[in-house]
Design a protein around this motif. Sequence first.
Motif, mmCIF file in Angstrom:
data_model
loop_
_atom_site.group_PDB
_atom_site.id
_atom_site.type_symbol
_atom_site.label_atom_id
_atom_site.label_comp_id
_atom_site.label_asym_id
_atom_site.label_seq_id
_atom_site.Cartn_x
_atom_site.Cartn_y
_atom_site.Cartn_z
ATOM 1 N N GLU A 1 0.859 -1.180 0.000
ATOM 2 C CA GLU A 1 0.000 0.000 0.000
ATOM 3 C C GLU A 1 0.900 1.236 0.000
ATOM 4 O O GLU A 1 1.745 1.379 0.872
ATOM 5 C CB GLU A 1 -0.886 0.043 1.237
ATOM 6 N N VAL A 2 0.699 2.110 -0.952
ATOM 7 C CA VAL A 2 1.493 3.335 -1.023
ATOM 8 C C VAL A 2 0.546 4.524 -0.975
ATOM 9 O O VAL A 2 -0.276 4.707 -1.883
ATOM 10 C CB VAL A 2 2.352 3.395 -2.292
ATOM 11 N N HIS A 3 0.655 5.324 0.079
ATOM 12 C CA HIS A 3 -0.221 6.464 0.296
ATOM 13 C C HIS A 3 0.578 7.750 0.114
ATOM 14 O O HIS A 3 1.680 7.884 0.666
ATOM 15 C CB HIS A 3 -0.825 6.418 1.698
ATOM 16 N N ALA A 4 0.023 8.694 -0.636
ATOM 17 C CA ALA A 4 0.710 9.957 -0.915
ATOM 18 C C ALA A 4 0.006 11.113 -0.213
ATOM 19 O O ALA A 4 -1.227 11.191 -0.210
ATOM 20 C CB ALA A 4 0.761 10.220 -2.415
ATOM 21 N N LEU A 5 0.808 12.008 0.362
ATOM 22 C CA LEU A 5 0.299 13.216 1.003
ATOM 23 C C LEU A 5 1.061 14.402 0.432
ATOM 24 O O LEU A 5 2.282 14.501 0.593
ATOM 25 C CB LEU A 5 0.487 13.136 2.522
ATOM 26 N N ILE A 6 0.352 15.304 -0.255
ATOM 27 C CA ILE A 6 0.954 16.470 -0.889
ATOM 28 C C ILE A 6 0.477 17.716 -0.154
ATOM 29 O O ILE A 6 -0.731 17.898 0.051
ATOM 30 C CB ILE A 6 0.550 16.575 -2.373
ATOM 31 N N MET A 7 1.405 18.589 0.204
ATOM 32 C CA MET A 7 1.065 19.719 1.053
ATOM 33 C C MET A 7 0.468 20.913 0.299
ATOM 34 O O MET A 7 -0.377 21.622 0.826
ATOM 35 C CB MET A 7 2.316 20.185 1.817
ATOM 36 N N SER A 8 0.943 21.170 -0.924
ATOM 37 C CA SER A 8 0.583 22.398 -1.628
ATOM 38 C C SER A 8 -0.038 22.098 -2.982
ATOM 39 O O SER A 8 0.204 21.039 -3.570
ATOM 40 C CB SER A 8 1.833 23.264 -1.824
ATOM 41 N N GLU B 1 -3.605 12.479 -1.399
ATOM 42 C CA GLU B 1 -4.318 13.607 -0.817
ATOM 43 C C GLU B 1 -3.499 14.876 -1.023
ATOM 44 O O GLU B 1 -2.307 14.901 -0.733
ATOM 45 C CB GLU B 1 -4.566 13.383 0.675
ATOM 46 N N VAL B 2 -4.143 15.914 -1.533
ATOM 47 C CA VAL B 2 -3.500 17.213 -1.737
ATOM 48 C C VAL B 2 -4.153 18.206 -0.772
ATOM 49 O O VAL B 2 -5.355 18.470 -0.874
ATOM 50 C CB VAL B 2 -3.651 17.706 -3.190
ATOM 51 N N LEU B 3 -3.363 18.770 0.141
ATOM 52 C CA LEU B 3 -3.919 19.642 1.174
ATOM 53 C C LEU B 3 -4.187 21.061 0.689
ATOM 54 O O LEU B 3 -5.078 21.736 1.193
ATOM 55 C CB LEU B 3 -2.978 19.688 2.382
ATOM 56 N N GLY B 4 -3.405 21.563 -0.240
ATOM 57 C CA GLY B 4 -3.645 22.905 -0.756
ATOM 58 C C GLY B 4 -3.130 24.021 0.118
ATOM 59 O O GLY B 4 -3.642 25.151 0.052
#
Length: 301
Positions: free
Chosen positions: A126-133, A161-164
């Motif tokens: 399982e590879v989960h991505a978290l992008i801040m901007s 997931e992209v936090l923005g």
Amino acid sequence: MNISAHLLVAVALVATAFIVVLAEATLRRRVRGFRTLQLFVIVSGLILVPANVVSALDAGRTAAQLACLVAGVAAFVAQFGLAALSWLPVDRVQRPRRILAVGAHPDDLELAAGGTLARLADAGHEVHALIMSDGAVGGDPTARPGEAYAGAAFLRLTDCEVLGLPDTELASHDCTMVQAIEAKIVSLNPDLIFTHSSNDQHQDHEAVHWATMRAGRRHPAILCYESPSVTRAFSPQVFVDIADYVDAKASAVAAHHDQADKPYMNAQSLAGTATFRGAQGKLPMAEGFEAVRINGFAGVL
């Protein structure tokens, strides 16, 4: 000469050409050197389909007709043989792990660790991505998050997931980033975390690194990847063989159309870096990582 044989070969070549066009996204992900295969299929079809159709309509029985038929059959067989030889092998692991990859901007993970993440996903992790901007300062904020999702989907990551948070100002949102990363660590309990290096001259990359360090202060396995903006102090100790995944990495990077004009986004630049890191790691082509801690992910790669 059998008319139906000529027509059958022509139809088979046309069908193959349609497959490599319509199923391009899937084939680009699964076939090494897909562009070579695609070019061969299209060119051979353009030449041999008309030749076999004309031969089928000609009532004569000539050596040229036989040559067209033989060439068509040979091309069809060669197409499938080339695809089979270039198909990426997938060795599924018996014990899938969870991986968290944290990036500052929508294209960071693909550029820095796209080959490794694709290899991990293919192995069944399982590879989960978290992008801040959303990357608003460096591009179109309405396009870049969608491109991040497209890149993650192409690499076959579990989710993205992209936090923005505001581009170029992530250091001012350190607490928000730490909380977001901590929440992912709590919910996922990842075996391995990827993030930016501290040896990076982009302020957002450095901010994400330190936010990950704080959020993962008790985590046993953290690797820092190489972005195009790392300094000469970047010194990897862990090398992952991505010889089979350089094309997949380049295709994932290409999903970021908004950034296509950047000099580090092209396939040649990516291959050059992979060759350099491969030489360091005594591998054909590799991605290099600085190890903060690596004792907790034995058997992942």
